[in-house]
Design a protein around this motif. Structure first.
Motif, PDB file in Angstrom:
ATOM      1  N   GLY A 173      28.913  48.610  66.978  1.00  0.00           N
ATOM      2  CA  GLY A 173      28.608  46.980  66.249  1.00  0.00           C
ATOM      3  C   GLY A 173      29.077  46.865  66.566  1.00  0.00           C
ATOM      4  O   GLY A 173      29.727  46.103  67.553  1.00  0.00           O
ATOM      5  N   THR A 174      30.488  45.873  65.688  1.00  0.00           N
ATOM      6  CA  THR A 174      31.368  44.420  65.471  1.00  0.00           C
ATOM      7  C   THR A 174      32.567  44.845  65.888  1.00  0.00           C
ATOM      8  O   THR A 174      32.992  43.644  66.440  1.00  0.00           O
ATOM      9  CB  THR A 174      31.466  43.598  64.184  1.00  0.00           C
ATOM     10  N   ILE A 182      25.194  50.841  69.219  1.00  0.00           N
ATOM     11  CA  ILE A 182      24.191  50.007  67.879  1.00  0.00           C
ATOM     12  C   ILE A 182      23.287  50.779  67.497  1.00  0.00           C
ATOM     13  O   ILE A 182      22.821  51.811  68.441  1.00  0.00           O
ATOM     14  CB  ILE A 182      23.538  48.938  68.328  1.00  0.00           C
ATOM     15  N   ASN A 228      17.743  44.953  67.692  1.00  0.00           N
ATOM     16  CA  ASN A 228      17.815  43.465  67.688  1.00  0.00           C
ATOM     17  C   ASN A 228      19.528  43.609  66.284  1.00  0.00           C
ATOM     18  O   ASN A 228      19.922  42.361  66.645  1.00  0.00           O
ATOM     19  CB  ASN A 228      17.366  43.612  66.630  1.00  0.00           C
ATOM     20  N   GLU A 229      20.013  44.504  66.936  1.00  0.00           N
ATOM     21  CA  GLU A 229      21.927  44.403  66.355  1.00  0.00           C
ATOM     22  C   GLU A 229      22.745  44.356  67.365  1.00  0.00           C
ATOM     23  O   GLU A 229      24.038  44.661  67.826  1.00  0.00           O
ATOM     24  CB  GLU A 229      21.976  46.090  65.826  1.00  0.00           C
ATOM     25  N   HIS A 236      29.328  41.141  59.579  1.00  0.00           N
ATOM     26  CA  HIS A 236      29.318  41.778  59.545  1.00  0.00           C
ATOM     27  C   HIS A 236      29.135  41.612  57.806  1.00  0.00           C
ATOM     28  O   HIS A 236      29.730  41.890  57.377  1.00  0.00           O
ATOM     29  CB  HIS A 236      29.236  43.354  59.424  1.00  0.00           C
ATOM     30  N   ASP A 275      22.151  41.627  60.451  1.00  0.00           N
ATOM     31  CA  ASP A 275      23.544  42.082  59.671  1.00  0.00           C
ATOM     32  C   ASP A 275      24.163  40.788  59.638  1.00  0.00           C
ATOM     33  O   ASP A 275      25.231  41.060  59.012  1.00  0.00           O
ATOM     34  CB  ASP A 275      23.761  43.186  59.191  1.00  0.00           C
ATOM     35  N   THR A 309      22.819  38.733  64.333  1.00  0.00           N
ATOM     36  CA  THR A 309      21.952  39.752  64.419  1.00  0.00           C
ATOM     37  C   THR A 309      21.056  40.390  63.012  1.00  0.00           C
ATOM     38  O   THR A 309      21.763  38.671  61.798  1.00  0.00           O
ATOM     39  CB  THR A 309      22.228  41.329  64.598  1.00  0.00           C
TER      40      THR A 309
END
Length: 242
Positions: free
Chosen positions: A122-123, A150, A154-155, A78, A23, A21
């Motif tokens: 997230g991660t 998210i 796009n994450e 990240h 990030d 992604t």
């Protein structure tokens, strides 16, 4: 001297770097001696950077995103350009990092937890990727609902892997975008995970073991949400970050 207290750091070689992604990069590493790490899905390792010229050493914990018995270890990183990630920022295939572990109590037992709810931020999707691949690899048939939060469309980390797993195992996946933008093409769930969202997608939440992983504020909020729905604390496992 107590030998059990000695932490063994094994050299691992970066075999691939995937820009997942904007990030997040996926770092794929294999043990230099060709061995496999014995771990349960959900566990983490300490990844150690060592500069042999300056003596600089930095370590950070990362959840393992690959399935047990895998030839490689995947880490979802990240790239925040911090002290450790700035090293990974310039890392290349063939570089050596050192792995110690595995560690952690955020472990998934496919035999005992037949119906589960995974809540990721997230991660924090990393340990769940390990769990989902494990379910697929051993054909354990677990009933899984994954709610993945998210910021932007796009994450989604390892999107193709998640979509494949959705077809291969008994997985219902719900992705929610917390910062939808006009024209971003997102037609799925939006907003933060709350009791209303969980009620819509997890009608049998009281029957499920719940696993939560993400940033500290996310994990704390999710524990409060499921508690407000009457879920007993012993049904909930939580881990901070991925």
């Amino acid at each position: 001297m107590d030998n059990s207290a000695i932490i063994i750091q094994k050299p691992y070689v970066i075999t691939e770097i995937i820009h997942a992604t904007p990030d997040v990069d996926i770092f794929r590493m294999a043990a230099q001696d060709g061995t496999k790490l014995n771990f349960d899905p959900g566990m983490f390792v300490m990844l150690n950077y060592v500069n042999n010229e300056t003596g600089e050493k930095i370590a950070r914990a990362f959840s393992i995103a690959s399935a047990p018995n895998s030839e490689v270890l995947d880490f979802f990183v990240h790239m925040i350009h911090g002290r450790f990630t700035s090293k990974l920022d310039t890392a290349k295939v063939g570089d050596i990092y050192y792995v110690s572990g595995p560690y952690g109590q955020f472990k998934f037992d496919a035999k005992s937890d037949k119906k589960v709810l995974f809540i990721a931020g997230g991660t924090g999707i990393a340990p769940f990727m390990s769990m989902l691949k494990h379910i697929r690899n051993i054909s354990s048939g677990n009933d899984v609902i994954l709610i993945y939060s998210i910021r932007y469309p796009n994450e989604i980390i390892a999107k193709e892997d998640l979509e494949s797993l959705e077809k291969e195992i008994n997985l219902k996946m719900v992705i929610t975008v917390t910062r939808p933008q006009q024209g971003d093409g997102w037609s799925g769930e939006t907003g933060h995970i709350d009791s209303n969202m969980l009620s819509r997608h997890v009608s049998d939440i009281m029957e499920r073991s719940i696993y939560i992983c993400g940033p500290l504020s996310f994990t704390k909020a999710m524990k409060e949400v499921v508690a407000s729905m009457g879920v007993k604390p012993e049904k909930v496992k939580a881990d901070v970050w991925g």
